[in-house]
Motif scaffolding. Structure first.
Motif, mmCIF file in Angstrom:
data_model
loop_
_atom_site.group_PDB
_atom_site.id
_atom_site.type_symbol
_atom_site.label_atom_id
_atom_site.label_comp_id
_atom_site.label_asym_id
_atom_site.label_seq_id
_atom_site.Cartn_x
_atom_site.Cartn_y
_atom_site.Cartn_z
ATOM 1 N N PRO A 151 -2.974 -5.309 2.747
ATOM 2 C CA PRO A 151 -2.089 -4.466 3.554
ATOM 3 C C PRO A 151 -0.625 -4.719 3.196
ATOM 4 O O PRO A 151 -0.248 -5.845 2.855
ATOM 5 C CB PRO A 151 -2.393 -4.902 4.996
ATOM 6 C CG PRO A 151 -3.703 -5.600 4.927
ATOM 7 C CD PRO A 151 -3.785 -6.213 3.572
ATOM 8 N N LEU A 152 0.168 -3.694 3.265
ATOM 9 C CA LEU A 152 1.596 -3.695 2.969
ATOM 10 C C LEU A 152 1.852 -3.893 1.479
ATOM 11 O O LEU A 152 2.499 -3.058 0.847
ATOM 12 C CB LEU A 152 2.346 -4.766 3.774
ATOM 13 C CG LEU A 152 3.872 -4.777 3.586
ATOM 14 C CD1 LEU A 152 4.475 -3.486 4.102
ATOM 15 C CD2 LEU A 152 4.507 -5.969 4.277
ATOM 16 N N TYR A 153 1.317 -4.963 0.867
ATOM 17 C CA TYR A 153 1.527 -5.189 -0.558
ATOM 18 C C TYR A 153 0.869 -4.090 -1.394
ATOM 19 O O TYR A 153 1.398 -3.683 -2.423
ATOM 20 C CB TYR A 153 0.959 -6.546 -0.985
ATOM 21 C CG TYR A 153 1.670 -7.729 -0.398
ATOM 22 C CD1 TYR A 153 3.036 -7.909 -0.584
ATOM 23 C CD2 TYR A 153 0.992 -8.679 0.345
ATOM 24 C CE1 TYR A 153 3.693 -8.997 -0.049
ATOM 25 C CE2 TYR A 153 1.639 -9.778 0.886
ATOM 26 C CZ TYR A 153 2.992 -9.930 0.687
ATOM 27 O OH TYR A 153 3.641 -11.015 1.223
ATOM 28 N N SER A 161 0.296 -0.961 -0.505
ATOM 29 C CA SER A 161 0.596 0.380 -0.025
ATOM 30 C C SER A 161 0.969 1.304 -1.184
ATOM 31 O O SER A 161 1.700 0.924 -2.107
ATOM 32 C CB SER A 161 1.750 0.327 0.987
ATOM 33 O OG SER A 161 2.132 1.628 1.366
ATOM 34 N N LYS A 184 5.927 -2.935 -7.530
ATOM 35 C CA LYS A 184 4.829 -3.888 -7.371
ATOM 36 C C LYS A 184 4.743 -4.837 -8.567
ATOM 37 O O LYS A 184 4.531 -6.041 -8.401
ATOM 38 C CB LYS A 184 3.510 -3.137 -7.197
ATOM 39 C CG LYS A 184 3.369 -2.380 -5.897
ATOM 40 C CD LYS A 184 2.001 -1.722 -5.826
ATOM 41 C CE LYS A 184 1.843 -0.904 -4.558
ATOM 42 N NZ LYS A 184 0.532 -0.231 -4.494
ATOM 43 N N HIS A 232 -7.342 -6.703 4.886
ATOM 44 C CA HIS A 232 -7.309 -5.263 5.150
ATOM 45 C C HIS A 232 -8.234 -4.886 6.296
ATOM 46 O O HIS A 232 -8.065 -3.831 6.914
ATOM 47 C CB HIS A 232 -7.705 -4.504 3.891
ATOM 48 C CG HIS A 232 -7.377 -3.044 3.940
ATOM 49 N ND1 HIS A 232 -6.083 -2.573 3.816
ATOM 50 C CD2 HIS A 232 -8.148 -1.943 4.128
ATOM 51 C CE1 HIS A 232 -6.084 -1.264 3.915
ATOM 52 N NE2 HIS A 232 -7.326 -0.857 4.108
ATOM 53 N N GLU A 273 -1.615 7.429 2.447
ATOM 54 C CA GLU A 273 -2.442 6.252 2.231
ATOM 55 C C GLU A 273 -3.919 6.589 2.109
ATOM 56 O O GLU A 273 -4.706 5.771 1.645
ATOM 57 C CB GLU A 273 -2.246 5.267 3.388
ATOM 58 C CG GLU A 273 -0.874 4.642 3.435
ATOM 59 C CD GLU A 273 -0.683 3.581 2.366
ATOM 60 O OE1 GLU A 273 -1.654 2.913 2.018
ATOM 61 O OE2 GLU A 273 0.436 3.451 1.852
ATOM 62 N N TRP A 327 -0.714 2.896 11.643
ATOM 63 C CA TRP A 327 0.656 2.396 11.639
ATOM 64 C C TRP A 327 0.851 1.311 12.698
ATOM 65 O O TRP A 327 1.567 0.325 12.473
ATOM 66 C CB TRP A 327 1.636 3.545 11.881
ATOM 67 C CG TRP A 327 1.898 4.354 10.658
ATOM 68 C CD1 TRP A 327 1.413 5.599 10.365
ATOM 69 C CD2 TRP A 327 2.689 3.966 9.537
ATOM 70 N NE1 TRP A 327 1.859 6.010 9.132
ATOM 71 C CE2 TRP A 327 2.646 5.027 8.606
ATOM 72 C CE3 TRP A 327 3.425 2.837 9.221
ATOM 73 C CZ2 TRP A 327 3.312 4.979 7.388
ATOM 74 C CZ3 TRP A 327 4.092 2.783 8.011
ATOM 75 C CH2 TRP A 327 4.029 3.854 7.111
ATOM 76 N N LEU A 367 -0.645 -1.827 11.296
ATOM 77 C CA LEU A 367 0.197 -2.393 10.247
ATOM 78 C C LEU A 367 1.413 -3.098 10.833
ATOM 79 O O LEU A 367 1.785 -4.202 10.392
ATOM 80 C CB LEU A 367 0.635 -1.298 9.273
ATOM 81 C CG LEU A 367 1.488 -1.742 8.086
ATOM 82 C CD1 LEU A 367 0.740 -2.760 7.242
ATOM 83 C CD2 LEU A 367 1.898 -0.544 7.235
ATOM 84 N N MET A 409 2.215 -7.090 10.629
ATOM 85 C CA MET A 409 3.481 -7.645 10.158
ATOM 86 C C MET A 409 4.126 -8.523 11.229
ATOM 87 O O MET A 409 4.712 -9.569 10.921
ATOM 88 C CB MET A 409 4.419 -6.505 9.760
ATOM 89 C CG MET A 409 3.945 -5.700 8.559
ATOM 90 S SD MET A 409 4.917 -4.204 8.280
ATOM 91 C CE MET A 409 6.544 -4.897 8.015
ATOM 92 N N PRO A 414 1.632 -10.759 6.298
ATOM 93 C CA PRO A 414 2.024 -10.796 4.885
ATOM 94 C C PRO A 414 2.432 -12.179 4.397
ATOM 95 O O PRO A 414 2.154 -12.554 3.261
ATOM 96 C CB PRO A 414 3.203 -9.804 4.837
ATOM 97 C CG PRO A 414 2.967 -8.873 5.967
ATOM 98 C CD PRO A 414 2.366 -9.721 7.042
#
Length: 247
Positions: A22-24, A26, A34, A81, A109, A123, A126, A130, A135
């Motif tokens: 997740p987040l990384y 996306s 990246k 995830h 996504e 959202w 996520l 966070m 993360p």
């Protein structure tokens, strides 16, 4: 070869992590960004991690070890995830219960149109992930996984992750349970009303009442998303601890 191994092994494992985490992982983050982040993180780990083996001269051994590093990093990202997927699945279950699953959006996504409540809860999950420090934790777990070199956990530990599928569905149903219960009560009430008063239009009265009641209950249950995300993040980190080569 020694310096190349110090950089390449963390880079390959971080690359796998960026595929699924997740987040990384996306799709809203450009691939160039990246790649630069993966190279920067790998360079930082290369100067900090000890006892990393040199890059093997045998090409078959290098290919096998590289694929293993990418697969292990992707598995670590997929484990976390599940935290986001459980909360997003709760939105989809709630939308099906209240009859709002027909409202769809084309979210970047996802591969195709997804329900609106699914996107909203995605959202929310996520942001909760966070806020819980997910993360940072997942990258710390990746750095800690090199404590005993480039070895990975045995396949039996990988199989233990299948139990997280039950956690996904149980957590999703637990978050969506108030909406499901209220939707059932509304359906029963409207159904009994139409029996005693057949002239009442079921669609014009029951359908809006079902959606409004479901949205009201879902809005009232928003404060429960934070603790649920924190609990799921802790569960995911416990699963990551099983995957580490030393434990």
């Amino acid at each position: 070869m020694l310096w190349l191994g110090h950089f390449l092994w963390p880079f390959l494992r971080i690359t796998g992590l960026f595929l699924t985490a997740p987040l990384y992982g996306s799709s809203m983050i450009p691939s160039t960004i990246k790649a630069l982040l993966a190279a920067a993180f790998a360079a930082a780990l290369a100067m900090w991690l000890p006892n990393l083996p040199p890059f093997p001269g045998n090409p078959f051994s290098a290919i096998y070890t590289g694929i293993t590093q990418i697969a292990f990093g992707a598995l670590m990202g997929m484990t976390m995830h599940i935290v986001i997927a459980a909360i997003a699945c709760a939105g989809e279950i709630a939308g099906l219960a209240m009859g709002l699953s027909f409202a769809e959006l084309q979210f970047r996504e996802a591969g195709g149109p997804t329900p609106v409540l699914y996107d909203i809860m995605l959202w929310a999950g996520l942001l909760g992930f966070m806020a819980a420090g997910g993360p940072v934790w997942i990258f710390a777990a990746l750095a800690h996984s090199f404590a005993h070199g480039v070895g990975v956990a045995p396949l039996s530990s990988w199989g233990d992750l299948a139990g997280l599928g039950g956690t996904l569905f149980s957590a999703a149903l637990g978050l969506a349970l108030p909406v499901v219960a209220v939707s059932l009560c509304v359906n029963l009430t409207v159904g009994l009303t139409t029996i005693f008063a057949p002239s009442i239009n079921l669609l014009s009265i029951g359908f809006p009442l079902l959606i409004l009641a479901g949205l009201w209950v879902m809005a009232a249950s928003i404060p429960a998303i934070g603790p649920a995300a924190e609990h799921l993040t802790t569960t995911g980190m416990d699963a990551l601890g099983v995957l580490l080569a030393h434990g």
